[in-house]
Design a protein around this motif. Sequence first.
Motif, mmCIF file in Angstrom:
data_model
loop_
_atom_site.group_PDB
_atom_site.id
_atom_site.type_symbol
_atom_site.label_atom_id
_atom_site.label_comp_id
_atom_site.label_asym_id
_atom_site.label_seq_id
_atom_site.Cartn_x
_atom_site.Cartn_y
_atom_site.Cartn_z
ATOM 1 N N MET A 1 0.857 -1.187 0.000
ATOM 2 C CA MET A 1 0.000 0.000 0.000
ATOM 3 C C MET A 1 0.888 1.229 0.000
ATOM 4 N N ARG A 2 0.682 2.082 -0.994
ATOM 5 C CA ARG A 2 1.564 3.234 -1.155
ATOM 6 C C ARG A 2 0.893 4.293 -2.022
ATOM 7 N N PRO A 3 1.379 5.541 -1.952
ATOM 8 C CA PRO A 3 0.920 6.546 -2.912
ATOM 9 C C PRO A 3 1.563 6.300 -4.267
ATOM 10 N N ILE A 4 0.940 6.800 -5.321
ATOM 11 C CA ILE A 4 1.554 6.672 -6.634
ATOM 12 C C ILE A 4 2.769 7.596 -6.702
ATOM 13 N N TRP B 1 -1.605 12.120 -2.326
ATOM 14 C CA TRP B 1 -3.022 11.969 -1.952
ATOM 15 C C TRP B 1 -3.692 10.836 -2.723
ATOM 16 N N MET B 2 -2.939 10.121 -3.557
ATOM 17 C CA MET B 2 -3.499 9.080 -4.423
ATOM 18 C C MET B 2 -2.814 7.759 -4.098
ATOM 19 N N ALA C 1 -3.809 4.905 4.451
ATOM 20 C CA ALA C 1 -3.654 6.173 3.741
ATOM 21 C C ALA C 1 -4.099 7.350 4.603
ATOM 22 N N MET C 2 -5.204 7.200 5.329
ATOM 23 C CA MET C 2 -5.679 8.300 6.170
ATOM 24 C C MET C 2 -4.659 8.648 7.245
ATOM 25 N N ALA C 3 -3.977 7.645 7.779
ATOM 26 C CA ALA C 3 -2.977 7.911 8.813
ATOM 27 C C ALA C 3 -1.837 8.771 8.289
#
Length: 311
Positions: free
Chosen positions: A8-11, A44-45, A95-97
């Motif tokens: 799980m990661r941002p692009i 943010w993505m 992601a929210m964290a």
Amino acid sequence: MEQNDLTMRPITGREELCLFTRLPYVLNEELADDLPAGRRRPEWMWVALRGDHLLARLAWWGHAGDDSPFLLDIFDIDDSSADRVDIGVRLLQTAMAEVVPAGRPPEYIRCVPPDWRESEVTKRVVEDRIAVLERTGAHLFVERLRFEWHPGTPIPEPSGRLVFRPVRDTEEILALMTLVLDGTLDAHSRDDLTRMSAREAAVRHYEDELAHYRSPRDWWRIATLPDGQPVGFVTPARNDYNPIIGYVAVLPEHRGNGYIDEILTKGTRILNTQDVPRIRAATDLGNTPMANAFQRIGYVNFERTINMTWH
């Protein structure tokens, strides 16, 4: 960031839009313009991957130049995955964290078909996403109707009952926005009024929305009686994506007289003179008088939104 078999990661940036858009959604076509405009940021993505298989994704949206996002408006999960709800929860929490570590998270908005409850497949897709959001502490806030008007649709002729003039200044529109909150059926406004004064709610609405319109403010109109007494107002405008009826309202003492149709017609007529491809508008599912007014003027309910918030 890896959890068991998930990454799980941002692009990394625009170069990963092809990865991010593997899951279909109506907003995919806007992303290539949103990134350079500053309405989206790579951080943010987020994506959830198992190997190179995209299992879930999400993205926040913000006003250009803002340091924090304003909305969570993209959240998709691979509907073929048996553990799709669990994966969605893990991605959203992770992601929210990172993106909104403190305070109340931005509102979540999901575009859905107007008849989404009538199809078992569509209903399951929507309810899966609601289930994910609820497991992270969100609750259903409101369901809204989205309308669209197309050029060529007949526009009613003015009745002559009302006179229209431009808005004089910001203070005038703020004063009227404050007055129309008395008896409002709008869920966001009603929620604001539980935490702030009507004037504060009007200022917040203005700063969050009207102040960001790309179009001239001299499109806005105050509706008055022939003696100059204000009856209501309309703010035809362009946002970042479409020509819109941003705000249309009648003052409490003048409601029930059919003025809303004439005011909405005026805003529609102003935008129609700008050679627009369409006009968009929205109202709460529970705001039946406003929904009926849109339909009487020829607007079609083409979509709904599910809006969820965290306590």
